[in-house]
Design a protein around this motif. Structure first.
Motif, mmCIF file in Angstrom:
data_model
loop_
_atom_site.group_PDB
_atom_site.id
_atom_site.type_symbol
_atom_site.label_atom_id
_atom_site.label_comp_id
_atom_site.label_asym_id
_atom_site.label_seq_id
_atom_site.Cartn_x
_atom_site.Cartn_y
_atom_site.Cartn_z
ATOM 1 N N GLY A 267 1.890 1.008 -7.510
ATOM 2 C CA GLY A 267 1.946 0.593 -6.114
ATOM 3 C C GLY A 267 0.722 -0.204 -5.688
ATOM 4 N N LEU A 268 -0.454 0.221 -6.146
ATOM 5 C CA LEU A 268 -1.682 -0.497 -5.822
ATOM 6 C C LEU A 268 -1.687 -1.882 -6.453
ATOM 7 C CD1 LEU A 268 -4.162 2.481 -6.250
ATOM 8 C CD2 LEU A 268 -3.707 1.277 -4.106
ATOM 9 N N LEU A 269 -1.198 -1.976 -7.692
ATOM 10 C CA LEU A 269 -1.080 -3.282 -8.345
ATOM 11 C C LEU A 269 -0.172 -4.210 -7.543
ATOM 12 C CD1 LEU A 269 -0.707 -2.463 -12.151
ATOM 13 C CD2 LEU A 269 -2.400 -4.013 -11.166
ATOM 14 N N GLU A 270 0.957 -3.688 -7.126
ATOM 15 C CA GLU A 270 1.916 -4.498 -6.381
ATOM 16 C C GLU A 270 1.347 -4.948 -5.041
ATOM 17 O OE1 GLU A 270 5.259 -1.885 -6.283
ATOM 18 O OE2 GLU A 270 5.956 -2.464 -8.292
ATOM 19 N N ALA A 271 0.391 -4.180 -4.509
ATOM 20 C CA ALA A 271 -0.258 -4.556 -3.248
ATOM 21 C C ALA A 271 -1.446 -5.480 -3.460
ATOM 22 C CB ALA A 271 -0.697 -3.304 -2.491
ATOM 23 N N GLY B 191 -20.115 -1.107 2.490
ATOM 24 C CA GLY B 191 -19.548 -1.084 3.835
ATOM 25 C C GLY B 191 -18.037 -0.973 3.892
ATOM 26 N N TRP B 192 -17.427 -0.555 2.798
ATOM 27 C CA TRP B 192 -15.965 -0.341 2.792
ATOM 28 C C TRP B 192 -15.598 0.544 1.625
ATOM 29 C CZ3 TRP B 192 -11.357 -0.495 0.233
ATOM 30 C CH2 TRP B 192 -10.185 -0.590 1.012
ATOM 31 N N GLY B 193 -14.657 1.446 1.847
ATOM 32 C CA GLY B 193 -14.199 2.281 0.748
ATOM 33 C C GLY B 193 -13.082 3.211 1.165
ATOM 34 N N ARG B 194 -12.332 3.629 0.164
ATOM 35 C CA ARG B 194 -11.237 4.586 0.366
ATOM 36 C C ARG B 194 -11.292 5.626 -0.749
ATOM 37 N NH1 ARG B 194 -11.365 2.200 4.400
ATOM 38 N NH2 ARG B 194 -9.727 1.045 5.502
ATOM 39 N N VAL B 195 -11.293 6.901 -0.356
ATOM 40 C CA VAL B 195 -11.204 8.003 -1.310
ATOM 41 C C VAL B 195 -10.017 8.861 -0.909
ATOM 42 C CG1 VAL B 195 -12.331 10.019 -2.316
ATOM 43 C CG2 VAL B 195 -13.705 8.018 -1.677
ATOM 44 N N LEU C 189 -2.769 4.560 2.631
ATOM 45 C CA LEU C 189 -4.086 5.106 2.960
ATOM 46 C C LEU C 189 -5.213 4.349 2.272
ATOM 47 C CD1 LEU C 189 -3.346 8.948 2.851
ATOM 48 C CD2 LEU C 189 -3.816 7.558 4.879
ATOM 49 N N SER C 190 -4.883 3.614 1.214
ATOM 50 C CA SER C 190 -5.875 2.818 0.493
ATOM 51 C C SER C 190 -6.139 1.472 1.157
ATOM 52 C CB SER C 190 -5.400 2.564 -0.946
ATOM 53 O OG SER C 190 -5.245 3.773 -1.655
ATOM 54 N N SER C 191 -5.396 1.153 2.170
ATOM 55 C CA SER C 191 -5.434 -0.189 2.753
ATOM 56 C C SER C 191 -6.207 -0.231 4.067
ATOM 57 C CB SER C 191 -4.007 -0.681 3.001
ATOM 58 O OG SER C 191 -3.423 -0.001 4.112
ATOM 59 N N ASP C 192 -6.413 -1.455 4.545
ATOM 60 C CA ASP C 192 -7.026 -1.632 5.861
ATOM 61 C C ASP C 192 -6.135 -1.110 6.973
ATOM 62 O OD1 ASP C 192 -9.578 -2.864 5.357
ATOM 63 O OD2 ASP C 192 -8.526 -4.680 4.768
ATOM 64 N N ARG C 193 -4.838 -1.020 6.725
ATOM 65 C CA ARG C 193 -3.898 -0.530 7.736
ATOM 66 C C ARG C 193 -4.211 0.904 8.155
ATOM 67 N NH1 ARG C 193 -0.799 -4.665 9.993
ATOM 68 N NH2 ARG C 193 -0.070 -6.080 8.350
ATOM 69 N N MET D 89 5.898 -3.830 7.630
ATOM 70 C CA MET D 89 4.447 -3.825 7.463
ATOM 71 C C MET D 89 4.083 -4.353 6.081
ATOM 72 S SD MET D 89 1.740 -0.636 7.461
ATOM 73 C CE MET D 89 2.057 -0.179 9.168
ATOM 74 N N ILE D 90 3.243 -5.363 6.044
ATOM 75 C CA ILE D 90 2.771 -5.910 4.779
ATOM 76 C C ILE D 90 1.414 -5.279 4.454
ATOM 77 C CG2 ILE D 90 2.014 -7.984 3.571
ATOM 78 C CD1 ILE D 90 3.962 -9.559 5.317
ATOM 79 N N ILE D 91 1.307 -4.690 3.281
ATOM 80 C CA ILE D 91 0.050 -4.084 2.836
ATOM 81 C C ILE D 91 -0.551 -4.966 1.759
ATOM 82 C CG2 ILE D 91 -1.009 -2.098 1.704
ATOM 83 C CD1 ILE D 91 1.015 -0.326 3.061
ATOM 84 N N ASP D 92 -1.714 -5.495 2.044
ATOM 85 C CA ASP D 92 -2.408 -6.385 1.121
ATOM 86 C C ASP D 92 -3.753 -5.756 0.759
ATOM 87 O OD1 ASP D 92 -3.570 -8.392 -0.307
ATOM 88 O OD2 ASP D 92 -3.493 -9.904 1.264
ATOM 89 N N ILE D 93 -3.916 -5.394 -0.521
ATOM 90 C CA ILE D 93 -5.167 -4.785 -0.973
ATOM 91 C C ILE D 93 -5.836 -5.725 -1.975
ATOM 92 C CG2 ILE D 93 -6.227 -2.594 -1.659
ATOM 93 C CD1 ILE D 93 -3.665 -1.181 -1.224
ATOM 94 N N SER D 94 -5.654 -7.005 -1.794
ATOM 95 C CA SER D 94 -6.283 -7.981 -2.683
ATOM 96 C C SER D 94 -7.800 -7.877 -2.602
ATOM 97 C CB SER D 94 -5.851 -9.401 -2.304
ATOM 98 O OG SER D 94 -4.451 -9.525 -2.393
ATOM 99 N N ASN D 95 -8.452 -8.199 -3.698
ATOM 100 C CA ASN D 95 -9.918 -8.212 -3.782
ATOM 101 C C ASN D 95 -10.535 -6.824 -3.664
ATOM 102 O OD1 ASN D 95 -9.930 -11.115 -3.926
ATOM 103 N ND2 ASN D 95 -9.631 -11.149 -1.703
ATOM 104 N N ARG D 96 -9.745 -5.776 -3.901
ATOM 105 C CA ARG D 96 -10.262 -4.415 -3.928
ATOM 106 C C ARG D 96 -10.071 -3.834 -5.325
ATOM 107 N NH1 ARG D 96 -13.306 -4.486 0.632
ATOM 108 N NH2 ARG D 96 -12.029 -4.703 2.527
#
Length: 261
Positions: free
Chosen positions: A26-30, A129-133, A237-241, A1-8
């Motif tokens: 981890g978030l930086l690496e994603a 219209g998008w967010g993660r807490v 959990l921070s990702s679109d996945r 599974m590739i987790i891409d959190i670019s532009n967040r």
């Protein structure tokens, strides 16, 4: 599974060490644009350097255990897409010895920081219209450790708080979750383990195993988790996945909790 959190844009509180630091890494690496928070200027600068972040404005000095500190943080960073409520303290103390000031210190740092920051950031997450807490709670929220009941109380309160925020933003593509780490070999926990297993001739890793065997005997892992292992769940959990996971508490406890759900 590739987790891409670019532009967040992500904010991790209490990020100079332990699970917070590992989560920021981890978030930086994603691919996320990561801001970190801490209470100590020197530790904050060291953490930025270790993360390879050259923009010093991405290290925000503020004590989120106070209303003023939360205001300072919000003023410097008014909008984020991802909020990791990680700032927290713990220490062993018999419940009959915990005075009012100690109770209030734990409540303000472990609980009210999340109230104040989430209340602000979640409103603009709804607008975009998008967010993660994510609240970094603990298995102690469910299985109360007799050596630090005040810590457990704040961690249980976080679960209720996260669920309440999640229900407040339903149908919005904003998710709110808690995670339940088990014993994790962060820098702070290393000191705690040495207090519980004071024999300095015992290597730290083995001391952790002794602590697990004596104090958390229900563990299926048989050892302490690493901060990176816990951070892996936070990144997911921070990702679109994780778009269909909200309003819940997700375990990364090494099987310490014996309940099946």
């Amino acid at each position: 599974m590739i987790i891409d959190i670019s532009n967040r844009k992500a904010l991790v509180t209490g990020a100079t060490s332990g699970i917070g630091f590992a989560s920021a890494k981890g978030l930086l690496e994603a691919g996320a644009d990561v801001y970190i928070n801490g209470r100590n200027q020197d530790k904050l600068m060291v953490a930025l350097k270790r993360l390879g972040i050259t923009d010093l404005s991405k290290g925000i000095l503020a004590d989120v255990g106070t209303a003023e500190g939360c205001r300072t943080l919000i003023e410097k960073l008014p909008q984020v897409d991802i909020l990791i409520n990680n700032a927290g303290i713990f220490s062993p103390m018999p419940i009959l010895e915990i005075d009012d000031d100690e109770w209030l210190k734990f409540i303000n740092i472990n609980f009210m920081s999340g109230v104040r920051l989430t209340r602000h950031y979640i409103a603009q997450m709804q607008q975009t219209g998008w967010g993660r807490v994510i609240f970094v709670s603990s298995e102690s929220a469910i299985q109360v450790p007799p050596e630090m009941v005040h810590y457990a109380v704040t961690k249980t309160a976080q679960l209720t708080l996260a669920r309440g925020f999640a229900e407040a933003v339903k149908n919005s593509n904003v998710t709110v979750n808690s995670i339940l780490p088990g014993p994790t070999m962060s820098e702070g926990v290393q000191k705690f383990v040495r207090e519980m297993v004071p024999d300095q001739s015992v290597p730290l890793e083995e001391a952790g195993r002794i602590f697990i065997r004596n104090e958390r005997s229900t563990s299926l892992l048989g050892r302490m988790a690493s901060a990176e292992e816990v951070a892996n769940l936070i990144v997911y959990l921070s990702s679109d996945r994780a778009s269909a996971t909200t309003g819940t508490a997700v375990r990364v406890d090494g099987g310490v909790l014996r309940g099946v759900i």
